[in-house]
Design an enzyme around this catalytic site. Sequence first.
Site, PDB file in Angstrom:
ATOM      1  CE1 TYR A 145      -3.296  -2.875   0.736  1.00 41.51           C
ATOM      2  CE2 TYR A 145      -4.578  -0.918   1.259  1.00 41.51           C
ATOM      3  CZ  TYR A 145      -4.516  -2.268   0.950  1.00 41.51           C
ATOM      4  OH  TYR A 145      -5.669  -3.001   0.877  1.00 41.51           O
ATOM      5  CE  LYS A 198       2.889 -17.352  -2.551  1.00 37.90           C
ATOM      6  NZ  LYS A 198       2.397 -18.736  -2.340  1.00 37.90           N
ATOM      7  CG  ASP A 231       0.052 -20.364  -0.233  1.00 38.36           C
ATOM      8  OD1 ASP A 231       0.803 -19.751   0.542  1.00 38.36           O
ATOM      9  OD2 ASP A 231       0.483 -21.219  -1.030  1.00 38.36           O
ATOM     10  CG  ASP A 255      -7.631  -5.297   3.220  1.00 37.13           C
ATOM     11  OD1 ASP A 255      -8.398  -4.959   4.146  1.00 37.13           O
ATOM     12  OD2 ASP A 255      -7.925  -5.144   2.020  1.00 37.13           O
ATOM     13  CG  ASP A 259     -12.344  -8.265   4.251  1.00 32.88           C
ATOM     14  OD1 ASP A 259     -12.061  -7.496   5.192  1.00 32.88           O
ATOM     15  OD2 ASP A 259     -12.876  -7.854   3.199  1.00 32.88           O
TER      16      ASP A 259
HETATM   17  N1  GGG Z   1     -14.222   1.074   7.154  1.00 30.23           N
HETATM   18  C1  GGG Z   1     -13.297   0.495   6.264  1.00 30.23           C
HETATM   19  C2  GGG Z   1     -13.437   0.968   4.860  1.00 30.23           C
HETATM   20  O1  GGG Z   1     -14.172   1.876   4.573  1.00 30.23           O
HETATM   21  N2  GGG Z   1     -12.719   0.336   3.972  1.00 30.23           N
HETATM   22  C3  GGG Z   1     -12.767   0.698   2.595  1.00 30.23           C
HETATM   23  C4  GGG Z   1     -11.778  -0.060   1.778  1.00 30.23           C
HETATM   24  O2  GGG Z   1     -12.028  -0.291   0.620  1.00 30.23           O
HETATM   25  N3  GGG Z   1     -10.661  -0.430   2.340  1.00 30.23           N
HETATM   26  C5  GGG Z   1      -9.663  -1.163   1.678  1.00 30.23           C
HETATM   27  C6  GGG Z   1      -8.425  -1.144   2.484  1.00 30.23           C
HETATM   28  O3  GGG Z   1      -8.327  -0.370   3.429  1.00 30.23           O
HETATM   29  O4  GGG Z   1      -7.524  -1.895   2.180  1.00 30.23           O
END
Ligand code: GGG
Length: 363
Positions: A145, A198, A231, A255, A259
């Site tokens: 990022y 990785k 993985d 990230d 999820d």
């Molecule tokens: N509240 C979290 C949010 O709004 N995330 C939006 C999003 O697309 N986040 C991707 C990330 O932060 O990697």
Amino acid sequence: MAAKHPARTFRIAVIPGDGVGREVTAAGRAVLDALAGASGGAFAFDWTEFGWGCDYYLRTGRMMDPGGLEALKDFDAIYFGAVGWPSVPDHVSLWGLRLNICQNFDQWANVRPVRFHPGVVSPLRKADEATLDWVVVRENSEGEYVGAGGRNLSGRGPGSEVAVQTALFTERGCERIMRFAFDLARTRPHKKVSSVTKSNAQQFGMVLWDEAFARVAADYPDVESESVLVDAMAARFVLRPEDLSVVVASNLHADILSDLGSALAGSLGVAASANLNPGRGFPSMFEPVHGSAPDIAGRGVANPVGAIGSAALMLDHLGLPAPARQVRAAIDATTARGLLTPDLGGTATTDQVVAAVTAALPS
Ligand code: GGG
């Protein structure tokens, strides 16, 4: 008689953002105000709302005010909703608001607990047999990022453009998030850190990550450690989640894995997070893991649990661990009663969940 002033008033900047972000930040604020009201004057919250996000972008061409970071920097904390709306490209909205704040305020530790709530059905059979509870620690300042790269060769015509997106790993960035993960593990019943890598395929950045992990792990002989390919870790989340305690991973890996963790706990709607600037030179930011959910926005059915849980993480950060525990217990009492929003298979509205959580707080 003069009104009693709270012993401590916390100044909180609220950025509801887009879509359900507005509904869930309102929910979290209502719960914290009820908690403060019942605190006997021990603490209070002074909220200042900033209307930044995709609507603001469509009016002004910016996701937040040019002086926005300056306006935010002296708050005790930032309470954030969600960012993203179909009328604005996602990379514009994410970089213009959430990443702008996280990166400029050096909120380098993103803490994402994976909590299994009573009364919430998990897609994992294991959840009925074992106590599952782990935390994903996301490196939040660099890695994939960092925003380094570019697009070029558009002059060659359609279909011939190229794009480069580079990940940046620094020893300092890796070591600080790993030390954070080990320090967190020391506070937990299962003292273990799993590093996600990785390095078999990514022989530069991820090898540096692994080397940093080995160095840091040597400083924590009392904490178990392991290094697992991303993985294999995805499979571990599903097949042996009871082995997990603290999982430290790069920005992108964490990230995705967090999820997965929240889906395993029942829904993305229940996941809370803290973007921490551990040095406290800048405010930290607290937000549900979920995004703006345009499909259900404005219908009053968004799950407020992730946002309320994020408010609890904010209480911890503000030095109020006992009230934070009360909020988490009130969430659990609510889900245990079966009062669930549609994402969890229930029929409750956002307001009904807020009313139940508030009622479950100590009076
Ligand atoms: N509240 C979290 C949010 O709004 N995330 C939006 C999003 O697309 N986040 C991707 C990330 O932060 O990697």
